[in-house]
Design a protein around this motif. Structure first.
Motif, PDB file in Angstrom:
ATOM      1  N   LEU A 257       0.835  -1.198   0.000  1.00 24.90           N
ATOM      2  CA  LEU A 257       0.000   0.000   0.000  1.00 24.90           C
ATOM      3  C   LEU A 257       0.878   1.259   0.000  1.00 24.90           C
ATOM      4  CD1 LEU A 257      -3.104   0.216   0.155  1.00 24.90           C
ATOM      5  CD2 LEU A 257      -2.836   0.793   2.581  1.00 24.90           C
ATOM      6  N   ARG A 258       1.877   1.237   0.875  1.00 29.66           N
ATOM      7  CA  ARG A 258       2.747   2.398   1.030  1.00 29.66           C
ATOM      8  C   ARG A 258       3.571   2.640  -0.245  1.00 29.66           C
ATOM      9  NH1 ARG A 258       7.455   4.140   2.954  1.00 29.66           N
ATOM     10  NH2 ARG A 258       8.431   2.082   2.795  1.00 29.66           N
ATOM     11  N   LEU A 259       4.197   1.572  -0.772  1.00 28.27           N
ATOM     12  CA  LEU A 259       5.028   1.740  -1.962  1.00 28.27           C
ATOM     13  C   LEU A 259       4.183   2.076  -3.185  1.00 28.27           C
ATOM     14  CD1 LEU A 259       7.726  -1.084  -1.552  1.00 28.27           C
ATOM     15  CD2 LEU A 259       7.878   1.332  -0.919  1.00 28.27           C
ATOM     16  N   ARG A 260       2.969   1.527  -3.222  1.00 29.66           N
ATOM     17  CA  ARG A 260       2.081   1.871  -4.344  1.00 29.66           C
ATOM     18  C   ARG A 260       1.822   3.373  -4.370  1.00 29.66           C
ATOM     19  NH1 ARG A 260      -1.358  -0.774  -7.998  1.00 29.66           N
ATOM     20  NH2 ARG A 260      -0.742  -2.830  -7.249  1.00 29.66           N
ATOM     21  N   GLY A 261       1.683   3.953  -3.192  1.00 29.07           N
ATOM     22  CA  GLY A 261       1.503   5.401  -3.096  1.00 29.07           C
ATOM     23  C   GLY A 261       2.713   6.147  -3.649  1.00 29.07           C
ATOM     24  N   LEU A 262       3.907   5.677  -3.280  1.00 27.58           N
ATOM     25  CA  LEU A 262       5.123   6.345  -3.766  1.00 27.58           C
ATOM     26  C   LEU A 262       5.269   6.178  -5.279  1.00 27.58           C
ATOM     27  CD1 LEU A 262       7.649   5.410  -0.911  1.00 27.58           C
ATOM     28  CD2 LEU A 262       6.400   7.559  -1.253  1.00 27.58           C
ATOM     29  N   VAL A 263       4.943   4.994  -5.774  1.00 34.10           N
ATOM     30  CA  VAL A 263       5.036   4.756  -7.216  1.00 34.10           C
ATOM     31  C   VAL A 263       4.004   5.607  -7.955  1.00 34.10           C
ATOM     32  CG1 VAL A 263       4.523   3.019  -8.991  1.00 34.10           C
ATOM     33  CG2 VAL A 263       6.170   2.506  -7.177  1.00 34.10           C
ATOM     34  N   ASP A 264       2.815   5.723  -7.377  1.00 31.57           N
ATOM     35  CA  ASP A 264       1.797   6.587  -7.994  1.00 31.57           C
ATOM     36  C   ASP A 264       2.307   8.028  -8.106  1.00 31.57           C
ATOM     37  OD1 ASP A 264      -0.047   4.620  -8.465  1.00 31.57           O
ATOM     38  OD2 ASP A 264      -1.163   4.942  -6.592  1.00 31.57           O
ATOM     39  N   ARG A 265       3.025   8.441  -7.069  1.00 32.60           N
ATOM     40  CA  ARG A 265       3.597   9.784  -7.098  1.00 32.60           C
ATOM     41  C   ARG A 265       4.579   9.923  -8.279  1.00 32.60           C
ATOM     42  NH1 ARG A 265       5.993  11.935  -1.456  1.00 32.60           N
ATOM     43  NH2 ARG A 265       3.994  11.043  -0.830  1.00 32.60           N
ATOM     44  N   ILE A 266       5.424   8.916  -8.454  1.00 34.16           N
ATOM     45  CA  ILE A 266       6.364   8.964  -9.581  1.00 34.16           C
ATOM     46  C   ILE A 266       5.609   8.943 -10.919  1.00 34.16           C
ATOM     47  CG2 ILE A 266       8.261   7.738 -10.753  1.00 34.16           C
ATOM     48  CD1 ILE A 266       9.071   6.632  -7.981  1.00 34.16           C
ATOM     49  N   ARG A 267       4.615   8.081 -11.002  1.00 30.45           N
ATOM     50  CA  ARG A 267       3.835   7.974 -12.244  1.00 30.45           C
ATOM     51  C   ARG A 267       3.169   9.306 -12.600  1.00 30.45           C
ATOM     52  NH1 ARG A 267       2.905   2.612 -14.049  1.00 30.45           N
ATOM     53  NH2 ARG A 267       1.321   3.452 -15.435  1.00 30.45           N
ATOM     54  N   GLY A 335       5.976  -2.523 -27.928  1.00 26.16           N
ATOM     55  CA  GLY A 335       5.885  -1.482 -28.952  1.00 26.16           C
ATOM     56  C   GLY A 335       5.988  -0.088 -28.366  1.00 26.16           C
ATOM     57  N   VAL A 336       6.603   0.053 -27.202  1.00 28.45           N
ATOM     58  CA  VAL A 336       6.732   1.379 -26.590  1.00 28.45           C
ATOM     59  C   VAL A 336       8.130   1.925 -26.811  1.00 28.45           C
ATOM     60  CG1 VAL A 336       4.966   0.923 -24.850  1.00 28.45           C
ATOM     61  CG2 VAL A 336       7.373   0.394 -24.364  1.00 28.45           C
ATOM     62  N   LEU A 337       8.270   3.181 -26.492  1.00 32.72           N
ATOM     63  CA  LEU A 337       9.555   3.847 -26.634  1.00 32.72           C
ATOM     64  C   LEU A 337      10.614   3.149 -25.778  1.00 32.72           C
ATOM     65  CD1 LEU A 337      10.689   6.561 -27.872  1.00 32.72           C
ATOM     66  CD2 LEU A 337      10.385   7.509 -25.562  1.00 32.72           C
ATOM     67  N   SER A 338      11.794   2.930 -26.329  1.00 26.12           N
ATOM     68  CA  SER A 338      12.850   2.309 -25.525  1.00 26.12           C
ATOM     69  C   SER A 338      13.929   3.300 -25.136  1.00 26.12           C
ATOM     70  CB  SER A 338      13.475   1.136 -26.273  1.00 26.12           C
ATOM     71  OG  SER A 338      14.407   1.595 -27.238  1.00 26.12           O
ATOM     72  N   GLU A 339      13.986   4.441 -25.815  1.00 21.51           N
ATOM     73  CA  GLU A 339      15.097   5.337 -25.513  1.00 21.51           C
ATOM     74  C   GLU A 339      14.882   6.044 -24.176  1.00 21.51           C
ATOM     75  OE1 GLU A 339      15.186   7.484 -29.218  1.00 21.51           O
ATOM     76  OE2 GLU A 339      14.242   9.233 -28.347  1.00 21.51           O
ATOM     77  N   GLY A 340      15.990   6.309 -23.524  1.00 23.22           N
ATOM     78  CA  GLY A 340      15.925   6.957 -22.215  1.00 23.22           C
ATOM     79  C   GLY A 340      15.097   6.194 -21.205  1.00 23.22           C
ATOM     80  N   ASN A 341      15.159   4.863 -21.296  1.00 24.09           N
ATOM     81  CA  ASN A 341      14.318   4.038 -20.429  1.00 24.09           C
ATOM     82  C   ASN A 341      14.903   3.933 -19.014  1.00 24.09           C
ATOM     83  OD1 ASN A 341      13.779   0.898 -19.488  1.00 24.09           O
ATOM     84  ND2 ASN A 341      12.005   1.947 -20.335  1.00 24.09           N
ATOM     85  N   VAL A 342      14.018   4.126 -18.043  1.00 26.92           N
ATOM     86  CA  VAL A 342      14.425   4.060 -16.636  1.00 26.92           C
ATOM     87  C   VAL A 342      13.438   3.195 -15.873  1.00 26.92           C
ATOM     88  CG1 VAL A 342      14.712   5.385 -14.487  1.00 26.92           C
ATOM     89  CG2 VAL A 342      15.507   6.354 -16.657  1.00 26.92           C
ATOM     90  N   ARG A 343      13.956   2.176 -15.176  1.00 26.68           N
ATOM     91  CA  ARG A 343      13.099   1.379 -14.298  1.00 26.68           C
ATOM     92  C   ARG A 343      13.436   1.706 -12.863  1.00 26.68           C
ATOM     93  NH1 ARG A 343      13.870  -5.028 -13.874  1.00 26.68           N
ATOM     94  NH2 ARG A 343      15.758  -4.341 -12.766  1.00 26.68           N
ATOM     95  N   VAL A 344      12.403   2.078 -12.107  1.00 23.96           N
ATOM     96  CA  VAL A 344      12.556   2.347 -10.684  1.00 23.96           C
ATOM     97  C   VAL A 344      11.829   1.230  -9.940  1.00 23.96           C
ATOM     98  CG1 VAL A 344      11.933   3.921  -8.806  1.00 23.96           C
ATOM     99  CG2 VAL A 344      12.666   4.848 -11.025  1.00 23.96           C
ATOM    100  N   SER A 345      12.527   0.487  -9.111  1.00 20.90           N
ATOM    101  CA  SER A 345      11.857  -0.537  -8.297  1.00 20.90           C
ATOM    102  C   SER A 345      12.314  -0.378  -6.863  1.00 20.90           C
ATOM    103  CB  SER A 345      12.134  -1.940  -8.843  1.00 20.90           C
ATOM    104  OG  SER A 345      13.513  -2.181  -9.021  1.00 20.90           O
ATOM    105  N   LEU A 346      11.341  -0.049  -6.021  1.00 20.41           N
ATOM    106  CA  LEU A 346      11.641   0.370  -4.652  1.00 20.41           C
ATOM    107  C   LEU A 346      11.762  -0.830  -3.721  1.00 20.41           C
ATOM    108  CD1 LEU A 346       8.993   3.269  -4.437  1.00 20.41           C
ATOM    109  CD2 LEU A 346      11.385   3.408  -5.205  1.00 20.41           C
TER     110      LEU A 346
END
Lengths: 459, 459
Positions: A257-267, A335-346
Motif C-alpha cells: 500500500l505504502r510503496l504503491r503510493g510512492l510509485v503513484d507519485r512517480i507515475r 511497442g513502446v519507446l525504448s530510448e531513455g528508459n528508466v526502471r525504478v523498483s523500490l
C-alpha cells in the motif's frame, strides 16, 4: 544513497541475515548423513521446505530448492517438456518473459521443439484469448510470468491457468518478481522463484511441481532434492530464504500500500516534470513497487550514469541486455519507446523523502542529457517537394529520433519525413515517437546501409 | 563431539564465516549493473576469481564459479564433450570416480556416447598404462579424480595427463577432495572442485577450463560467468570460498603433516585393536586426513549408529549410496571388503585426544555389533561328502559371511563350502573374506532365488 533496483536484486532482509548466521552453525553438514550434524542439517532443510511451501501454496513434497531462479526455470521447463514428450513438443511462452525462459525456449527450439511466442498489448499484458488460441493438441507446456520484471505489469495468470487446464496443458508460472508480495493465484502446475528478489540471499531458487504433473528431470542423475536439483544443498542460504519469505509476507500488505503510493507519485509527477516522457506498463494491474518510463531524445545509459552520480541506483531495460546495444525485448514486444528508459523498483522500507529527492533530481538529469545530445553535428537534410530525408546512418539511439523531431516542423501537414538509420532502436523508437506525437507512422523499407522509416505529418 | 567426516562436508572455516559476513553487505547486488552497488559486487567477484585462480593454478579468465562441485562436473563434462563432438563421442572415466562423474557418464551413454571405465588396483589407484590404453582416436574426454573420496588414494594425475596430452585428449580432473591441500600437478585441461569440502560455504563450486580447450557450454544460454554457469552469482559465498581456500592453503603443509600422523596412528592401531579388519586404500600415496577400513562380520550402518551414540560422526562407503543396500561402487571396483566399512576423515584442527578416544571406543563398538549379529537363527546346513551348503537366502550383509565363517572349520582342507545368498554385498564380501583368510574363492553360479558362491578350504 537510495537503491531503487529491487527488481534486479533486493538488499538482504535483516531476517535473512539473522537466519543465515544462525544456520551457518547448524546447517553445513550433509543432510543425507545419519549422524547428529547430518540430522540437524536435515531438520533445518525440512523446516525451510515446510515454510517455503506454505508461502508458495503447495505441499512440501512438491517443492525443491534450486541454486537460482534461472536454474529453477531451466530445470522446470526441461523437466516438464520431457515429461510430456509423448504429447508433443510445442511450447508456449509470452514475448515478455524473463530471458531465462526465452533462452530455455531457444534451446528447446534448437533441439527440434516448436515455440509460440504470445504477443502482449501495449501495456505489456498478454490477452487470455491470445494465450488460449496458442494452445494446440501437441502443446507440452505453457509458461507465463506472474508479473513483468521490466514494467511491472501483472499477467492474467489465473485465467490463463484455467485455459491451460481446460486443454490439459500444464502452466509454469515464473513468479520471480511477485512471490514476495503474495502467493500466485489460480491453478498453476509448476512455479519458479528466486530468493534474492524478495530480500533472501543469493544462491536459492524455488521450483514447485504439483503432484500429478508429468515431470522427468533432465541431466545427470542426482539423489538430492528428489532428483530435481543436483548438487549439495546450500542449507544456510535455504533457511535464510524461507525465513525472509515469511518475513516479507508479514509486511507485504502494508508495504504494498505504502510503496504503491510512492510509485503513484512517480507515475504522476514524472510526466509533469519531464517533457516528452512515456510511462509504460499497466497503470492499475501492476507490481506495487515498480515503475518504468522512457524519455524521448535521451540515452538510457547516460541517464543511469547521471542518476548514479546523483546517488540513485536504477536500471534500464532488461538486466539481461544492459550490456548490448539492442533495445530490451520487453519494450520491443510492447511497442513502446525504448530510448531513455528508466526502471525504478523500490525496496521494502524505501523512504518518501528518497522518492521526493529522486523527483527533484530527475528533470535536471534528463534535461542535461538531452542538451548534450541535442547539439550533434547537423545531419544533411535534402528537401524534395514536400518531403524531407534525414540521414542518421551511423548514429546511435537517441540521435535518429532527435533529428526527426528537429526537422519535422519543416514539412507541411500531409508531408513525409524519411529517417535513414542503421540503429536497431530506431525500429522501435520512431513508431513510438509517432504514437506519442499523434503523427502517422507509414512504414519502413530497406535502403543501402540501413533502413528508411517514413513518417507522415498529420497534425 | 568429534566430527570425523570432513570428506563429506567440512565445518565452516572461521575465515569463510568472516568473509561471508563481510560480503553480505557489499555483495548482494547484481555485478552486471553499473551503479555503485553493482560495481562493488563486481569488484568482490573479480577479486575472488583472482584468488581462486591463483590457488588452482590457472588464469582468472579460465575459472568460473558454479553452484556446487556436482554442477561443475556436470557442466564441465558436458561442455568438453560437446566441444569435441567432431572428434568423437568416447569418454574415459575411472571406476572409482565420484557419482557426479559417473552419472554424467551415464547420461552421455544414454545419449549415444561410448564410455570406458578404467579399472583400479586393489589400492584404489588406476594404472597409468591402463588409462593410456583406453585412449582411442575418437576419445573426446578423459576424467580422473585427483584423490579418491572414499579411501583417500591419490591418483597419478600428472602421468595420466601426459598420456592424454600425447594423444591430444583433454583431461578433466575432479579435485574435490584435494584442492584444499594443494594445487593439482601436471597438465590437466579442466578442473572441478567444491568449496564446502575445504571449509568454504555450501553453494560454490569451481570449474576451470584451460585456454585452448574446445568447450561448448550446454543448456540454455546465460550471460553470467562467461556463459559457463547459469544463474545469479552468489557473491558472498564466492568471496567466502576464495578466502577460505587461501586460508586452508596457508596451513595445509603443517596440518597435512599433523593429520597424517593421526591417520597413521589409526591405520596402525585399528588392525591391532579390532580383529578381522582390512584397512583399505593406498598406504602411502593418499590424502593426509582420510583413512578407511572394513570390519568383517559387522554391518556398517549399525557400526556408524553406535559410533554416533558414542559421539563420533563418521561415514560408510560412498555418500551417494548410503541410503541404498548395494555396496559402494568404489569398494566394489577395488575388490575389497565392503562390510562394516568405516571412513574417518579428519577436519583441520582435529585434536590428538579425539583420535585416541575414537581408538578406545571403536573395538567395543565393533565387538558389540558382531556379538549381536553372531547369534542369528542357525541356517540349515546340509552336508554332502566333504562339502557344506550354507543357505543364507533372504539374509542381509554381513550375515552370509558370518555363516560362512561359522561352518568353515567343519570341512576338511580341500573341501568346499557353498554359500547361497541373494544379497548383493556377498558378491564382493565373500571373495574379500577369502583374500583376507588365505582361502580359495572358486566362483559363483546362479541358483534359484539367488547366487551360489563356492569357497575351497586350502589352509
Amino acid at each position: 544513497m537510495p537503491y531503487f533496483d529491487a527488481a534486479s536484486s533486493a538488499p538482504l532482509h535483516p531476517v535473512a541475515r539473522q537466519a543465515l548466521q544462525a544456520a551457518l552453525d547448524e546447517g553445513w553438514a550433509d543432510p543425507a548423513r545419519l549422524y547428529r550434524e547430518g540430522r540437524r542439517a536435515r531438520l533445518l532443510l525440512d523446516a525451510a521446505r515446510e515454510a517455503a511451501a506454505e508461502a508458495v501454496g503447495c505441499r512440501p513434497d512438491e517443492l525443491v530448492f534450486t541454486t537460482s531462479g534461472t536454474r529453477a526455470v531451466h530445470s522446470g521447463m526441461a523437466g516438464a517438456l520431457a515429461g510430456r514428450r509423448r504429447v508433443g513438443r510445442h511450447l508456449i511462452v509470452s514475448s515478455v518473459e524473463h530471458s531465462s525462459v526465452l533462452h530455455a525456449a531457444g534451446t528447446h527450439e534448437a533441439e527440434g521443439g516448436k515455440v509460440t511466442e504470445v504477443p502482449v498489448e501495449r501495456t505489456g499484458r498478454v490477452s487470455v484469448t491470445g494465450y488460449a488460441e496458442a494452445l494446440r493438441p501437441d502443446t507440452a507446456l505453457a509458461c507465463l510470468q506472474s508479473a513483468n520484471h521490466e514494467v511491472g505489469t501483472e499477467q492474467p495468470v489465473a485465467e490463463v491457468a484455467d485455459a491451460c487446464r481446460a486443454a490439459g496443458v500444464p502452466l509454469l508460472v515464473d513468479a520471480a518478481q511477485s512471490l514476495g508480495w503474495g502467493p500466485v493465484p489460480g491453478g498453476w502446475s509448476l512455479l519458479t522463484a528466486s530468493a534474492h528478489k524478495w530480500g533472501g540471499p543469493s544462491g536459492v531458487g524455488l521450483l514447485a511441481v504439483r503432484k500429478g504433473v508429468r515431470y522427468a528431470p533432465q541431466g545427470p542423475a542426482d539423489e538430492r532434492e528428489s532428483g530435481r536439483a543436483a548438487g549439495f544443498e546450500n542449507i544456510p542460504a535455504i533457511v535464510a530464504a524461507a525465513a525472509s519469505l515469511r518475513a516479507v509476507r508479514a509486511e507485504a500488505e502494508t508495504e504494498a500500500l505504502r510503496l504503491r503510493g510512492l510509485v503513484d507519485r512517480i507515475r504522476a509527477r514524472v510526466p509533469e516534470a519531464v517533457p516528452d516522457v512515456e510511462v509504460v506498463g499497466d497503470a492499475v494491474r501492476r507490481l506495487p513497487h515498480l515503475v518504468t518510463f522512457s524519455c524521448l531524445y535521451a540515452d538510457g545509459e547516460t541517464v543511469l550514469h547521471e542518476l548514479d552520480r546523483a546517488g540513485f541506483s536504477v536500471s534500464s531495460g532488461s538486466s539481461c541486455t544492459s550490456s548490448t546495444l539492442t533495445p530490451s525485448h520487453v519494450l520491443r514486444a510492447m511497442g513502446v519507446l525504448s530510448e531513455g528508459n528508466v526502471r525504478v523498483s523500490l525496496p521494502l522500507g524505501t523512504g518518501e523523502e528518497d522518492v521526493d529527492r529522486f523527483l527533484e533530481v530527475l528533470p535536471g538529469v534528463v534535461a542535461g542529457v538531452r542538451e548534450r545530445l541535442g547539439a550533434p553535428a547537423a545531419s544533411p537534410v535534402r528537401a524534395a517537394d514536400d518531403s524531407l530525408i534525414v540521414d542518421a546512418l551511423g548514429k546511435r539511439c537517441p540521435i535518429p529520433v532527435i533529428e526527426l523531431a528537429k526537422v519535422f516542423g519543416d514539412v507541411p501537414v500531409g508531408g513525409i519525413v524519411t529517417v535513414l538509420s542503421d540503429d536497431e532502436a530506431a525500429r522501435l523508437d520512431i513508431p513510438a515517437w509517432c504514437e506519442m506525437r499523434g503523427q502517422e507512422y507509414v512504414g519502413e523499407r530497406p535502403v543501402e546501409g540501413g533502413t528508411a522509416y517514413e513518417v507522415r505529418r498529420v497534425a
